[in-house]
Design a protein around this motif. Structure first.
Motif, short mmCIF file in Angstrom:
data_model
loop_
_atom_site.label_atom_id
_atom_site.label_comp_id
_atom_site.label_asym_id
_atom_site.label_seq_id
_atom_site.Cartn_x
_atom_site.Cartn_y
_atom_site.Cartn_z
N VAL A 317 0.83 -1.15 -0.06
CA VAL A 317 -0.20 -0.03 -0.04
C VAL A 317 0.80 1.22 0.02
O VAL A 317 0.68 2.15 -0.66
CB VAL A 317 -1.02 0.01 1.19
N ARG A 318 2.08 1.17 0.76
CA ARG A 318 2.89 2.34 0.84
C ARG A 318 3.33 2.56 -0.46
O ARG A 318 3.50 3.67 -0.89
CB ARG A 318 4.12 2.23 1.78
N ARG A 319 3.98 1.75 -1.23
CA ARG A 319 4.61 1.97 -2.35
C ARG A 319 3.63 2.26 -3.61
O ARG A 319 3.79 3.03 -4.23
CB ARG A 319 5.38 0.57 -2.62
N ALA A 320 2.10 1.65 -3.46
CA ALA A 320 1.38 1.94 -4.42
C ALA A 320 0.88 3.38 -4.38
O ALA A 320 0.89 3.91 -5.53
CB ALA A 320 0.24 0.94 -4.36
N LEU A 321 0.87 3.86 -3.21
CA LEU A 321 0.58 5.52 -3.13
C LEU A 321 1.43 6.31 -3.28
O LEU A 321 1.48 7.29 -3.94
CB LEU A 321 0.08 5.44 -1.51
#
Length: 327
Positions: A317-321
């Motif tokens: 999630v952190r990387r996608a955002l």
């Protein structure tokens, strides 16, 4: 390979198809067959009647004046529409993240969101599985749980839903169109898949006799600023260990609308509502993104074999955002 004999229907219209499905309540629909043929081959599925819908002409994409789009249920997973890639990037990225080019060329959108779980205990008839044989038990609960769900499980089933596309569709507020002899019905994607509860063999809210004819993507500001990220065991041809579909509508520097959907972690595509709440109304700074990533694990209940998925959810999630913010 031994496949049980079955009756095959090849209707030439939607009306004819739903008449057959209404009359033969336990008939099974087949189109591209990329999932069902493997189930037939392995003896997991033994239908007495197949309804081949591949001749129904439901393979068109139609753009609407309001900016939304209606995509036929038989539209190929090998998507080539440049406007779809531009206005719903999360959808095309999810499609391209799934399977090989050959399989994508055969597979259909309706089949993609209806595919069965890849849980090894479901796919091997020698093991007990409540999803395949209701009441028989769940071998996964006492067996290898490393690939199993951490959200939405029950004492009857811990299998994960395998579709990449279905995760992306939750992020863009998609609607499934189903046709029966009673007429057409709209099913919001948030309501299409069911959690297992005591009836894990019921996986969708489709009613007996209904046929998926289209998927509609409404015009939403957040859909155009969206991204799909998939983490898997190997670089290609593998199902997600964890995936994330993220979409943000940012105005004046602050997030007005946020969607965070997860794959590979639940029996159905999973909305991380707590992460969406963290993002909404704030500037998507690194600190806010980190807080949203942590919130995305709210409600997770991992077992002894899949605790790693909790940290994977945070990182994906952190990387996608972060990647979305760099576009």
């Amino acid at each position: 390979m031994t496949v049980e004999t079955f009756h095959l229907d090849r209707p030439r219209s939607v009306a004819e198809a739903v008449r057959i499905l209404h009359r033969e309540k336990d008939a099974t629909v087949i189109a591209g067959g990329t999932d069902l043929v493997t189930l037939l081959r392995d003896g997991v599925a033994t239908p007495h009647r197949l309804v081949d819908v591949s001749l129904l002409g439901l393979d068109r994409i139609e753009w609407r004046r309001d900016g939304g789009v209606r995509i036929g249920a038989l539209y190929s997973n090998a998507v080539a529409d440049s406007r779809l890639a531009r206005e719903y990037p999360v959808v095309t990225e999810a499609l391209r993240a799934g399977a090989s080019a050959q399989i994508r060329g055969m597979a259909t959108l309706g089949g993609n969101i209806s595919q069965r779980t890849r849980c090894r205990y479901f796919r091997l008839p020698e093991f007990a599985c409540n999803k395949r044989a209701p009441g028989s038990g769940c071998s996964a609960i006492e067996g290898d749980g490393s690939g199993q769900a951490i959200f939405g499980t029950s004492s009857s089933c811990t299998a994960v839903h395998p579709s990449d596309l279905a995760v992306a569709l939750r992020a863009v507020d998609a609607v499934v169109i189903a046709q029966s002899q009673r007429g057409s019905r709209e099913i919001p994607m948030d309501e299409f898949h069911l959690l297992p509860g005591d009836t894990p063999h019921r996986e969708t809210t489709l009613r007996p006799g209904e046929l998926i004819t289209a998927i509609e993507l409404p015009a939403r500001a957040h859909s155009g600023h969206s991204h799909y990220l998939k983490f898997r065991d190997r670089a290609s041809f593998a199902f997600a260990l964890v995936s994330a579909a993220v979409a943000l509508d940012i105005r004046g520097g602050a997030v007005r609308t946020a969607r965070v959907a997860l794959g590979g972690v639940a029996p159905a595509p999973w909305r991380a509502v707590a992460a969406e709440r963290v993002l909404t109304g704030k500037r998507p700074t690194a600190e806010v993104i980190d807080a949203a990533a942590k919130a995305a694990t709210e409600g997770a209940r991992p077992g002894k074999d899949n605790e790693h998925k909790v940290e994977l959810v945070r990182r994906v999630v952190r990387r996608a955002l972060t990647e979305l913010g760099q576009r």
